[in-house]
Design an enzyme around this catalytic site. Structure first.
Site, mmCIF file in Angstrom:
data_model
loop_
_atom_site.group_PDB
_atom_site.id
_atom_site.type_symbol
_atom_site.label_atom_id
_atom_site.label_comp_id
_atom_site.label_asym_id
_atom_site.label_seq_id
_atom_site.Cartn_x
_atom_site.Cartn_y
_atom_site.Cartn_z
ATOM 1 N N HIS A 143 -11.893 -0.264 6.325
ATOM 2 C CA HIS A 143 -10.375 -0.491 6.110
ATOM 3 C C HIS A 143 -9.533 0.326 7.083
ATOM 4 C CE1 HIS A 143 -6.796 -0.163 2.980
ATOM 5 N NE2 HIS A 143 -6.410 -0.476 4.392
ATOM 6 N N HIS A 158 -0.828 5.605 7.735
ATOM 7 C CA HIS A 158 -1.960 4.818 7.526
ATOM 8 C C HIS A 158 -2.157 3.794 8.325
ATOM 9 C CE1 HIS A 158 -4.759 2.247 5.643
ATOM 10 N NE2 HIS A 158 -3.838 1.231 5.456
ATOM 11 N N GLU A 205 0.726 -1.068 0.031
ATOM 12 C CA GLU A 205 -0.021 -0.075 0.096
ATOM 13 C C GLU A 205 1.008 1.274 0.073
ATOM 14 O OE1 GLU A 205 -4.316 -0.513 1.440
ATOM 15 O OE2 GLU A 205 -2.773 -0.790 3.253
ATOM 16 N N HIS A 249 -5.062 0.896 10.619
ATOM 17 C CA HIS A 249 -6.450 0.230 10.425
ATOM 18 C C HIS A 249 -7.201 0.467 12.053
ATOM 19 C CE1 HIS A 249 -4.390 -2.725 7.495
ATOM 20 N NE2 HIS A 249 -4.561 -1.266 6.971
HETATM 21 MN MN MN Z 1 -4.265 -0.839 4.863
#
Ligand code: MN
Length: 279
Positions: free
Chosen positions: A207, A137, A118, A139
């Site tokens: 996500h 980023h 990603e 989760h």
């Molecule tokens: Mn992810």
């Protein structure tokens, strides 16, 4: 003074000296690990690499990141490149794991290392947002309910005040139909960057989220407080009634104050993390 008492005092003094020497050696080792220039990343201040390491590990410590998620920084002298770890759980990241990438997501010198699927999240946000110097980023469990609900995430208090400008929710399905939900190529990264627009945070449906900032410290701070805010907002909504959220004007003012006092919390987080780096 009796002979026995003198010996006791001497032993206590030696013990104190020993503790001081041990602390000095430990401090020296931490400083050395923090300051050794990276041979693989010439021109990059070791302090920036340390910020990525501390940010990755403290967010894992808080449960905002688990085995997944990542912290990156724009390259300090080449704005068309960025720095992020090889594919590794954030709690394990060291300065030696950090690699350089171009904005197409290509590693500059892979040397056989695996890279994050990603990485296009980071590449496309750096391309779209010249003001952004760091991207996180996650989760994080707190934000997932808001990523699939029509209840907007709103600023509950002053630390997450950056949420008061509004939090877009990006839905991968809108542009790409049924996928594995991952930002695994440039086109998906561009779609996410477009949804983020000029905001500090975007939720990703089913996500997680992405947070950005003018420094690694701010992007990490925002990742942490986005998760805290989401959990507190769920509690406030469970109380019933109508929460009285921060206004956008309050948000701007409180965010300026957060930026000014950032080092106080960062130094605390750094002290928690540096012992985990001792070899
Ligand atoms: Mn992810």
């Amino acid at each position: 003074m009796t002979r026995k008492f003198r010996w006791t005092r001497m032993a206590a003094g030696l013990a104190r000296f020993g503790v001081l020497v041990a602390l000095g050696l430990l401090a020296g080792r931490f400083d050395a690990s923090a300051q050794t220039p990276s041979a693989a990343l010439p021109g990059v201040d070791p302090a920036l690499l340390e910020d990525i390491v501390v940010g990755s590990r403290i967010l894992a410590d808080f449960g905002v990141l688990d085995g997944f998620g990542h912290v990156s920084a724009r390259h300090p002298t080449n704005p068309n490149h960025f720095l992020m770890s090889r594919s590794l759980a954030p709690a394990l990241v060291t300065a030696d794991d950090i690699m350089e990438f171009d904005l197409d997501g290509n590693p500059v010198d892979a040397r056989g290392r695996n890279v994050f699927l990603e990485r296009f999240i980071h590449a496309e946000i750096y391309r779209a947002r010249p003001d952004v110097m760091s991207v996180v980023h996650t989760h994080s469990p707190g934000v997932i309910p808001f990523s699939v609900s029509n209840v907007p995430l709103r600023a509950m208090y002053h630390n997450p005040s950056f949420l008061a400008v509004g939090v877009p929710v990006w839905d991968i399905r809108k542009d790409f139909g049924d996928t594995n939900m991952l930002v695994s190529n440039q086109a998906i990264g561009k779609s996410l960057a477009s949804a983020l627009s000029d905001k500090p945070v975007a939720l990703m449906r089913g996500h997680g989220d992405v947070t950005v900032g003018p420094t690694v410290k701010m992007a990490v701070f925002r990742a942490y407080y986005t998760d805290v805010n989401a959990k507190l907002q769920a509690q406030a909504l469970a109380l019933g009634g109508e929460p009285n959220y921060l206004t956008p004007g309050e948000g701007v003012k409180a965010d300026q104050t957060n930026f000014a006092v950032m080092d106080r919390i960062w130094n605390l987080w750094r002290l928690k993390i540096l012992p985990t780096l001792a070899k």
